[in-house]
Design a protein around this motif. Structure first.
Motif, PDB file in Angstrom:
ATOM      1  N   ALA A  36       0.906  -1.509   0.130  1.00 39.68           N
ATOM      2  CA  ALA A  36       0.316   0.408   0.053  1.00 39.68           C
ATOM      3  C   ALA A  36       0.537   1.776  -0.143  1.00 39.68           C
ATOM      4  CB  ALA A  36      -0.778   0.352   1.430  1.00 39.68           C
ATOM      5  N   VAL A  37       2.120   1.191   0.273  1.00 36.00           N
ATOM      6  CA  VAL A  37       3.208   2.194   1.020  1.00 36.00           C
ATOM      7  C   VAL A  37       3.975   1.884  -0.845  1.00 36.00           C
ATOM      8  CG1 VAL A  37       4.521   3.532   2.227  1.00 36.00           C
ATOM      9  CG2 VAL A  37       2.697   2.133   2.699  1.00 36.00           C
ATOM     10  N   ASN A  39       6.411   0.846  -3.777  1.00 33.79           N
ATOM     11  CA  ASN A  39       6.374   0.292  -5.517  1.00 33.79           C
ATOM     12  C   ASN A  39       7.917  -0.910  -5.737  1.00 33.79           C
ATOM     13  OD1 ASN A  39       2.996   1.001  -5.521  1.00 33.79           O
ATOM     14  ND2 ASN A  39       5.115   3.184  -5.717  1.00 33.79           N
ATOM     15  N   THR A  90       7.367   5.830  -3.202  1.00 34.74           N
ATOM     16  CA  THR A  90       6.183   5.773  -2.814  1.00 34.74           C
ATOM     17  C   THR A  90       5.409   5.899  -3.494  1.00 34.74           C
ATOM     18  OG1 THR A  90       6.598   7.703  -1.499  1.00 34.74           O
ATOM     19  CG2 THR A  90       7.309   5.478  -1.085  1.00 34.74           C
ATOM     20  N   ASN A  93       1.087   7.135  -3.757  1.00 30.92           N
ATOM     21  CA  ASN A  93       0.647   6.155  -2.666  1.00 30.92           C
ATOM     22  C   ASN A  93       1.129   7.180  -1.329  1.00 30.92           C
ATOM     23  OD1 ASN A  93       0.167   4.275  -3.869  1.00 30.92           O
ATOM     24  ND2 ASN A  93       2.377   3.214  -3.462  1.00 30.92           N
TER      25      ASN A  93
END
Length: 252
Positions: A36-37, A39, A90, A93
């Motif tokens: 969720a944070v 990549n 990030t 996100n």
């Protein structure tokens, strides 16, 4: 009284510094990245940005990114033919405008190694680089031991940027150290182990000198070779690990 006064001042400064509201913190607990944070950036940048724009040698792979023992570990490896390493960001996100960012990390070392903690403007997909701006909180090149580079890239100063500071620290390769940037609408201040090393605050702030009034996102990576890391790589040093203990972002 002088000693007591000094102790009070130190205590007060420390209290203020640590009383800022934390809006994000990551301690890399568990054994996987928080999707969720974070990549993954993968490959060699081709076809759009081969060598990631710097003639770097590594191919980024998920296999070179690990969460273990409470640390994020980016590992650079060489199998005799191919260099592989890890890079995460990030983007989309975790993006923020102004504030303080802290990263506690232990460097990878050796000739050809290039670990970095940095930020890019979230507008990069629309306006491109360097119009998006770039904030390099920490760059280390193994060919020049004991040196930490802190740099700002802007339309007015990019590539071989004039907005840069090299800080020499004899023990920077030993253990974990704290790298921090305090970013406001007026200036960006950079710290190593809480010691101020560079302040960037151009007298004239416009889109060419100060593209820093927009949200930015964080990048962590370990490059090999390249224009900055150097054309010569010592193949005997691998594998090398760039370890991150934690990341914190404080409210402006």
């Amino acid at each position: 009284m002088k000693i007591q006064g000094s102790i009070f001042v130190i205590f007060f400064i420390t209290f203020v510094a640590h009383s800022q509201e934390v809006i994000f913190e990551e301690h890399f607990n568990g054994d996987t990245l928080d999707a969720a944070v974070w990549n993954y950036e993968l490959g060699d940048g081709c076809p759009d940005l081969c060598g990631w724009g710097n003639n770097e040698r590594q191919i980024y792979s998920k296999d070179n990114v690990a969460v273990k023992d409470g640390h994020l570990v980016l590992t650079a490896s060489f199998d005799g033919e191919t260099y592989t390493s890890g890079k995460i960001n990030t983007k989309d996100n975790l993006e923020f405008q102004y504030g303080t960012i802290e990263v506690r990390a232990k460097l990878a070392v050796g000739k050809g190694i290039w670990p970095a903690i940095w930020m890019l403007g979230s507008t990069i997909s629309e306006v491109g680089w360097p119009k998006s701006g770039e904030i390099d909180i920490m760059e280390y090149v193994g060919k020049n031991p004991h040196e930490i580079h802190t740099t700002l890239h802007t339309p007015d100063s990019h590539g071989q940027s004039k907005n840069t500071k090299i800080t020499t620290a004899a023990n920077i390769e030993d253990g974990f150290h704290l790298y921090k940037a305090h970013w406001t609408k007026d200036f960006i201040k950079f710290y190593i182990d809480d010691a101020l090393v560079y302040t960037f605050s151009p007298e004239i702030k416009n889109k060419d000198t100060w593209p820093f009034d927009n949200p930015f996102y964080l990048l962590l990576n370990l490059a090999v070779g390249g224009n900055f890391g150097g054309p010569e790589v010592d193949d005997t040093i691998f594998p090398q690990e760039f370890s991150i203990d934690y990341v914190k972002v404080y409210k402006p």
